[in-house]
Design a protein around this motif. Structure first.
Motif, PDB file in Angstrom:
ATOM      1  N   MET A 197       0.824  -1.213   0.000  1.00 31.70           N
ATOM      2  CA  MET A 197       0.000   0.000   0.000  1.00 31.70           C
ATOM      3  C   MET A 197       0.862   1.269   0.000  1.00 31.70           C
ATOM      4  SD  MET A 197      -3.469  -0.390   0.214  1.00 31.70           S
ATOM      5  CE  MET A 197      -4.178   0.753   1.418  1.00 31.70           C
ATOM      6  N   VAL A 198       1.947   1.235   0.748  1.00 30.78           N
ATOM      7  CA  VAL A 198       2.798   2.419   0.892  1.00 30.78           C
ATOM      8  C   VAL A 198       3.655   2.649  -0.345  1.00 30.78           C
ATOM      9  CG1 VAL A 198       4.749   3.412   2.175  1.00 30.78           C
ATOM     10  CG2 VAL A 198       2.841   2.339   3.413  1.00 30.78           C
ATOM     11  N   HIS A 199       4.214   1.574  -0.879  1.00 28.67           N
ATOM     12  CA  HIS A 199       5.264   1.719  -1.886  1.00 28.67           C
ATOM     13  C   HIS A 199       4.819   1.471  -3.325  1.00 28.67           C
ATOM     14  CE1 HIS A 199       8.345   2.283   1.172  1.00 28.67           C
ATOM     15  NE2 HIS A 199       7.782   1.293   1.844  1.00 28.67           N
ATOM     16  N   LEU A 268       9.665   3.982  -1.641  1.00 30.88           N
ATOM     17  CA  LEU A 268       9.766   5.409  -1.355  1.00 30.88           C
ATOM     18  C   LEU A 268      10.910   5.689  -0.378  1.00 30.88           C
ATOM     19  CD1 LEU A 268       5.980   6.211  -0.820  1.00 30.88           C
ATOM     20  CD2 LEU A 268       7.350   6.611  -2.886  1.00 30.88           C
ATOM     21  N   PRO A 269      11.453   6.898  -0.407  1.00 31.52           N
ATOM     22  CA  PRO A 269      12.481   7.286   0.569  1.00 31.52           C
ATOM     23  C   PRO A 269      11.930   7.193   1.988  1.00 31.52           C
ATOM     24  CG  PRO A 269      12.345   8.876  -1.218  1.00 31.52           C
ATOM     25  CD  PRO A 269      11.176   7.971  -1.375  1.00 31.52           C
ATOM     26  N   SER A 273       8.054   7.590   3.266  1.00 33.79           N
ATOM     27  CA  SER A 273       7.451   6.328   3.716  1.00 33.79           C
ATOM     28  C   SER A 273       6.901   6.458   5.133  1.00 33.79           C
ATOM     29  CB  SER A 273       8.487   5.203   3.659  1.00 33.79           C
ATOM     30  OG  SER A 273       7.983   4.025   4.219  1.00 33.79           O
ATOM     31  N   ALA A 274       7.670   7.131   6.004  1.00 31.47           N
ATOM     32  CA  ALA A 274       7.244   7.306   7.391  1.00 31.47           C
ATOM     33  C   ALA A 274       5.973   8.146   7.499  1.00 31.47           C
ATOM     34  CB  ALA A 274       8.366   7.959   8.196  1.00 31.47           C
ATOM     35  N   ILE A 275       5.796   9.077   6.575  1.00 30.09           N
ATOM     36  CA  ILE A 275       4.598   9.929   6.582  1.00 30.09           C
ATOM     37  C   ILE A 275       3.375   9.146   6.096  1.00 30.09           C
ATOM     38  CG2 ILE A 275       3.522  11.947   5.494  1.00 30.09           C
ATOM     39  CD1 ILE A 275       6.340  13.200   5.403  1.00 30.09           C
ATOM     40  N   ILE A 276       3.582   8.337   5.049  1.00 28.52           N
ATOM     41  CA  ILE A 276       2.464   7.628   4.428  1.00 28.52           C
ATOM     42  C   ILE A 276       2.037   6.391   5.204  1.00 28.52           C
ATOM     43  CG2 ILE A 276       1.764   6.361   2.343  1.00 28.52           C
ATOM     44  CD1 ILE A 276       3.473   8.267   0.728  1.00 28.52           C
ATOM     45  N   THR A 277       2.977   5.758   5.898  1.00 25.74           N
ATOM     46  CA  THR A 277       2.682   4.484   6.560  1.00 25.74           C
ATOM     47  C   THR A 277       1.506   4.550   7.528  1.00 25.74           C
ATOM     48  OG1 THR A 277       4.932   3.636   6.282  1.00 25.74           O
ATOM     49  CG2 THR A 277       3.627   2.694   8.081  1.00 25.74           C
ATOM     50  N   PRO A 278       1.433   5.539   8.440  1.00 25.66           N
ATOM     51  CA  PRO A 278       0.275   5.578   9.345  1.00 25.66           C
ATOM     52  C   PRO A 278      -1.056   5.729   8.607  1.00 25.66           C
ATOM     53  CG  PRO A 278       2.022   7.025  10.120  1.00 25.66           C
ATOM     54  CD  PRO A 278       2.388   6.622   8.729  1.00 25.66           C
ATOM     55  N   ALA A 280      -1.705   4.599   5.532  1.00 20.35           N
ATOM     56  CA  ALA A 280      -1.998   3.295   4.935  1.00 20.35           C
ATOM     57  C   ALA A 280      -2.480   2.313   5.992  1.00 20.35           C
ATOM     58  CB  ALA A 280      -0.746   2.750   4.246  1.00 20.35           C
ATOM     59  N   ARG A 281      -1.888   2.376   7.171  1.00 26.47           N
ATOM     60  CA  ARG A 281      -2.267   1.464   8.264  1.00 26.47           C
ATOM     61  C   ARG A 281      -3.726   1.678   8.666  1.00 26.47           C
ATOM     62  NH1 ARG A 281       2.256   1.790  12.389  1.00 26.47           N
ATOM     63  NH2 ARG A 281       3.354   0.785  10.654  1.00 26.47           N
ATOM     64  N   ARG A 282      -4.132   2.935   8.727  1.00 25.80           N
ATOM     65  CA  ARG A 282      -5.531   3.237   9.074  1.00 25.80           C
ATOM     66  C   ARG A 282      -6.482   2.762   7.974  1.00 25.80           C
ATOM     67  NH1 ARG A 282      -3.128   8.067  11.108  1.00 25.80           N
ATOM     68  NH2 ARG A 282      -3.642   9.215   9.184  1.00 25.80           N
ATOM     69  N   GLN A 283      -6.078   2.943   6.732  1.00 27.23           N
ATOM     70  CA  GLN A 283      -6.917   2.503   5.619  1.00 27.23           C
ATOM     71  C   GLN A 283      -7.103   0.988   5.634  1.00 27.23           C
ATOM     72  OE1 GLN A 283      -4.777   4.132   2.270  1.00 27.23           O
ATOM     73  NE2 GLN A 283      -6.100   5.936   2.146  1.00 27.23           N
ATOM     74  N   ILE A 284      -6.029   0.276   5.906  1.00 26.49           N
ATOM     75  CA  ILE A 284      -6.101  -1.183   5.956  1.00 26.49           C
ATOM     76  C   ILE A 284      -7.011  -1.629   7.091  1.00 26.49           C
ATOM     77  CG2 ILE A 284      -4.781  -3.310   6.366  1.00 26.49           C
ATOM     78  CD1 ILE A 284      -2.373  -1.859   5.034  1.00 26.49           C
ATOM     79  N   ALA A 285      -6.845  -1.003   8.264  1.00 20.54           N
ATOM     80  CA  ALA A 285      -7.679  -1.354   9.422  1.00 20.54           C
ATOM     81  C   ALA A 285      -9.148  -1.095   9.118  1.00 20.54           C
ATOM     82  CB  ALA A 285      -7.239  -0.568  10.639  1.00 20.54           C
ATOM     83  N   LYS A 286      -9.427  -0.015   8.414  1.00 25.67           N
ATOM     84  CA  LYS A 286     -10.808   0.325   8.073  1.00 25.67           C
ATOM     85  C   LYS A 286     -11.399  -0.714   7.121  1.00 25.67           C
ATOM     86  CE  LYS A 286     -13.615   4.094   6.168  1.00 25.67           C
ATOM     87  NZ  LYS A 286     -13.569   5.487   5.611  1.00 25.67           N
ATOM     88  N   LEU A 287     -10.604  -1.120   6.112  1.00 22.64           N
ATOM     89  CA  LEU A 287     -11.076  -2.110   5.151  1.00 22.64           C
ATOM     90  C   LEU A 287     -11.328  -3.444   5.814  1.00 22.64           C
ATOM     91  CD1 LEU A 287      -8.697  -1.312   2.156  1.00 22.64           C
ATOM     92  CD2 LEU A 287     -11.180  -1.049   2.150  1.00 22.64           C
ATOM     93  N   VAL A 288     -10.401  -3.850   6.676  1.00 24.47           N
ATOM     94  CA  VAL A 288     -10.547  -5.143   7.347  1.00 24.47           C
ATOM     95  C   VAL A 288     -11.740  -5.104   8.289  1.00 24.47           C
ATOM     96  CG1 VAL A 288      -9.469  -6.745   8.994  1.00 24.47           C
ATOM     97  CG2 VAL A 288      -8.115  -5.746   7.130  1.00 24.47           C
ATOM     98  N   GLY A 289     -11.922  -3.981   8.971  1.00 31.38           N
ATOM     99  CA  GLY A 289     -13.042  -3.845   9.896  1.00 31.38           C
ATOM    100  C   GLY A 289     -14.385  -3.877   9.207  1.00 31.38           C
TER     101      GLY A 289
END
Length: 291
Positions: A197-199, A268-269, A273-278, A280-289
């Protein structure tokens, strides 16, 4: 007609020279998982003239494999994947040597990895992947792999490189490959999905609701022939490069091929990557939920 290896590989010349073709003829490649990506890689390597293939799988072909797996036909449905694959590659190159392993392949993994120029991970199982990577590290050998992505991808983990469980932060370090918990498997899969998702822009080209169901374990992974077969071809290119001693720009982080936009997407650099990761993590949690 009688078979001639020289005639069989004659049109390879120009892409490889005669000495390189002989290296391919004398090479052994271990392909663990001969269904989708692994099967496509096997097809390319057999036609390229690789002399010996060690093939391992635990499954049989079924109708649901026929949308993407190059050795899945009506007359191979019900047959063991590695065994059927070995039979078909013999019709491509009668001189090719094959070794087939079924459920017992972990008992032979040390020898299979050590005697091969490279190992291709065509499995979609975390335990099998851990066993392959850990064995390859001990043997000082490379592993070629791909991500669980809707875009073709490839990465090469060479001796000394961080393994995926280290690089992606799997909670499996220190756990035996055959003692994984359901929670460890789930967390490792989520870590890989997060990386994708991030890269990459893979999320743009699939139904994300169905992807959420897949991530939640409520449906099988989505697979599509152009993506799967292209990935196998990328794996074959990297395998041939290692056999021939060529250098490529593919490393342990790998890259994604975006055929929709005609470009390669690389990791990504660190800061970006550090900015986008959180996010992406929230998006994944939302989809799984929501699945």
């Amino acid at each position: 007609m009688s078979f001639s290896y020289a005639d069989f590989t004659n049109r390879n010349l120009g892409f490889v020279d005669a000495a390189g073709q002989e290296k391919l003829r004398n090479a052994t490649v271990f392909v663990c998982g001969t269904g989708g990506m692994g099967g496509a890689a096997v097809l390319a390597l057999a036609r390229a003239g690789v002399g010996k293939l060690i093939l391992a799988d635990i499954d049989t072909f079924e109708i649901g494999n026929m949308n993407r797996q190059v050795f899945a036909f009506m007359d191979t449905v019900g047959q063991h994947k590695a065994e059927a694959t070995a039979g078909i590659v013999k019709t491509i190159n009668p001189d090719i040597e094959t070794m087939v392993y079924k459920d017992e392949w972990p008992d032979h993994v040390g020898e299979s990895v050590a005697t091969s120029a490279v190992t291709i991970n065509g499995t979609d199982d975390l335990a099998a992947s851990l066993l392959l990577y850990r064995t390859a590290r001990a043997a000082g050998k490379a592993v070629i792999d791909a991500y669980a992505s809707s875009l073709p991808s490839v990465y090469v983990t060479r001796p000394g490189d961080p393994m995926p469980e280290e690089r992606l932060g799997y909670p499996t370090i220190g756990t035996a490959w055959n003692a994984l918990t359901t929670e460890q498997r789930s967390a490792a899969f989520m870590a890989e999905i997060e990386h994708v998702m991030v890269h990459s822009s893979a999320r743009k080209y699939i139904d994300m609701e169905l992807a959420g169901e897949m991530a939640a374990g409520k449906r099988k992974r989505m697979s599509f022939a152009p993506m799967v077969i292209t990935t196998g071809m990328l794996m074959a290119y990297e395998t041939i490069a290692i056999i021939l001693g060529q250098t490529t720009k593919t490393d342990y982080r790998g890259w994604f091929f975006n055929p929709y936009e005609g470009k390669v997407e690389r990791p990504l650099p660190g800061l970006l990557s550090a900015i986008i990761t959180p996010i992406a993590r929230r998006q994944i949690a939302k989809l799984v939920g929501a699945a």
